[in-house]
Design an enzyme around this catalytic site. Structure first.
Site, PDB file in Angstrom:
ATOM      1  N   GLU A 134       0.845  -1.201   0.000  1.00  0.00           N
ATOM      2  CA  GLU A 134       0.000   0.000   0.000  1.00  0.00           C
ATOM      3  C   GLU A 134       0.879   1.251   0.000  1.00  0.00           C
ATOM      4  O   GLU A 134       0.570   2.244  -0.663  1.00  0.00           O
ATOM      5  CB  GLU A 134      -0.917  -0.011   1.231  1.00  0.00           C
ATOM      6  CG  GLU A 134      -1.914   1.134   1.296  1.00  0.00           C
ATOM      7  CD  GLU A 134      -2.890   1.179   0.134  1.00  0.00           C
ATOM      8  OE1 GLU A 134      -3.507   0.132  -0.164  1.00  0.00           O
ATOM      9  OE2 GLU A 134      -3.046   2.245  -0.486  1.00  0.00           O
TER      10      GLU A 134
ATOM     11  N   GLU B 134       1.609   6.549  -6.848  1.00  0.00           N
ATOM     12  CA  GLU B 134       0.566   7.558  -7.137  1.00  0.00           C
ATOM     13  C   GLU B 134       1.161   8.965  -7.112  1.00  0.00           C
ATOM     14  O   GLU B 134       0.918   9.765  -8.016  1.00  0.00           O
ATOM     15  CB  GLU B 134      -0.551   7.462  -6.089  1.00  0.00           C
ATOM     16  CG  GLU B 134      -1.633   6.451  -6.420  1.00  0.00           C
ATOM     17  CD  GLU B 134      -2.722   6.408  -5.358  1.00  0.00           C
ATOM     18  OE1 GLU B 134      -3.495   5.451  -5.383  1.00  0.00           O
ATOM     19  OE2 GLU B 134      -2.782   7.314  -4.509  1.00  0.00           O
TER      20      GLU B 134
ATOM     21  N   ASP C  48      -3.120   1.942 -12.009  1.00  0.00           N
ATOM     22  CA  ASP C  48      -4.041   0.804 -11.891  1.00  0.00           C
ATOM     23  C   ASP C  48      -3.288  -0.496 -11.594  1.00  0.00           C
ATOM     24  O   ASP C  48      -3.769  -1.333 -10.822  1.00  0.00           O
ATOM     25  CB  ASP C  48      -4.890   0.663 -13.167  1.00  0.00           C
ATOM     26  CG  ASP C  48      -5.900   1.801 -13.307  1.00  0.00           C
ATOM     27  OD1 ASP C  48      -5.979   2.631 -12.380  1.00  0.00           O
ATOM     28  OD2 ASP C  48      -6.591   1.870 -14.338  1.00  0.00           O
TER      29      ASP C  48
HETATM   30  N1  ATP Z   1      -2.822  11.288 -14.874  1.00  0.00           N
HETATM   31  C1  ATP Z   1      -3.731  10.340 -15.112  1.00  0.00           C
HETATM   32  N2  ATP Z   1      -3.989   9.918 -16.362  1.00  0.00           N
HETATM   33  C2  ATP Z   1      -4.890   8.951 -16.618  1.00  0.00           C
HETATM   34  N3  ATP Z   1      -5.624   8.320 -15.683  1.00  0.00           N
HETATM   35  C3  ATP Z   1      -5.430   8.687 -14.407  1.00  0.00           C
HETATM   36  C4  ATP Z   1      -4.485   9.717 -14.040  1.00  0.00           C
HETATM   37  N4  ATP Z   1      -4.532   9.863 -12.683  1.00  0.00           N
HETATM   38  C5  ATP Z   1      -5.436   8.970 -12.244  1.00  0.00           C
HETATM   39  N5  ATP Z   1      -5.985   8.273 -13.253  1.00  0.00           N
HETATM   40  C6  ATP Z   1      -6.970   7.183 -13.163  1.00  0.00           C
HETATM   41  O1  ATP Z   1      -8.164   7.687 -12.558  1.00  0.00           O
HETATM   42  C7  ATP Z   1      -8.685   6.712 -11.652  1.00  0.00           C
HETATM   43  C8  ATP Z   1      -8.739   7.292 -10.234  1.00  0.00           C
HETATM   44  O2  ATP Z   1      -7.432   7.729  -9.886  1.00  0.00           O
HETATM   45  P1  ATP Z   1      -7.018   8.219  -8.436  1.00  0.00           P
HETATM   46  O3  ATP Z   1      -5.596   8.644  -8.464  1.00  0.00           O
HETATM   47  O4  ATP Z   1      -8.041   9.173  -7.940  1.00  0.00           O
HETATM   48  O5  ATP Z   1      -7.056   6.821  -7.709  1.00  0.00           O
HETATM   49  P2  ATP Z   1      -7.885   6.296  -6.487  1.00  0.00           P
HETATM   50  O6  ATP Z   1      -8.009   4.818  -6.683  1.00  0.00           O
HETATM   51  O7  ATP Z   1      -9.123   7.104  -6.291  1.00  0.00           O
HETATM   52  O8  ATP Z   1      -6.778   6.499  -5.355  1.00  0.00           O
HETATM   53  P3  ATP Z   1      -6.788   7.233  -3.942  1.00  0.00           P
HETATM   54  O9  ATP Z   1      -8.218   7.261  -3.428  1.00  0.00           O
HETATM   55  O10 ATP Z   1      -5.872   6.371  -3.126  1.00  0.00           O
HETATM   56  O11 ATP Z   1      -6.195   8.594  -4.232  1.00  0.00           O
HETATM   57  C9  ATP Z   1      -7.765   5.479 -11.753  1.00  0.00           C
HETATM   58  O12 ATP Z   1      -8.277   4.546 -12.687  1.00  0.00           O
HETATM   59  C10 ATP Z   1      -6.468   6.076 -12.258  1.00  0.00           C
HETATM   60  O13 ATP Z   1      -5.705   5.157 -12.985  1.00  0.00           O
END
Ligand code: ATP
Length: 120
Positions: free
Chosen positions: A63, A70, A89
């Site tokens: 984690e 991230e 992902d």
């Molecule tokens: N720069 C980016 N380009 C393309 N897709 C992205 C980008 N940043 C995030 N994503 C995608 O958007 C979705 C949500 O991303 P996010 O970073 O908010 O993750 P999360 O699972 O909500 O994590 P957390 O709650 O721990 O921050 C995921 O499928 C991620 O791969």
């Protein structure tokens, strides 16, 4: 201050930062405390404790690596990019695999003695 102590301090502040800022880290930490509390009530062998503690360490470490990935992706690619999505992902998938296996391991190790503890 010796370099080793300073590095240890940075690592500890990383752990604190991850627990404070990441909801999933809080959930994993609470789950780990609950598992250890239940384990302490049961007659587990040293090997069973070793497996439980190793499993907890794997989930929490993954984690934290996921969190680091991230942050790195957000820094390197603030704009939407398919590779940024793939990196985030896949890292999240690694945590999911470990967490799912941890649930199975927890049930295998704690399940039978917990059942006896409740029924006796
Ligand atoms: N720069 C980016 N380009 C393309 N897709 C992205 C980008 N940043 C995030 N994503 C995608 O958007 C979705 C949500 O991303 P996010 O970073 O908010 O993750 P999360 O699972 O909500 O994590 P957390 O709650 O721990 O921050 C995921 O499928 C991620 O791969």
């Amino acid at each position: 201050m010796p370099k080793f102590i300073r590095s240890l301090g940075y690592a500890c502040s990383g752990i604190v930062l991850a627990v404070r800022s990441q909801r999933h880290m809080k959930i994993h930490t609470i789950a780990a405390v609950i598992v250890c509390a239940i384990g302490a009530m049961l007659p587990l062998t040293r090997l069973e404790w070793a497996v439980l503690l190793l499993t907890i360490a794997v989930v929490i470490s993954l984690e934290m690596i996921n969190t680091a990935i991230e942050h790195t992706v957000d820094l390197a690619s603030p704009d939407i990019h398919p590779l940024a999505k793939a990196a985030k992902d896949v890292a999240a998938g690694a945590v999911l695999v470990a967490a799912f296996m941890a649930i199975i391991i927890g049930l295998l190790i704690l399940g039978p003695p917990l059942w006896h503890f409740i029924m006796d």
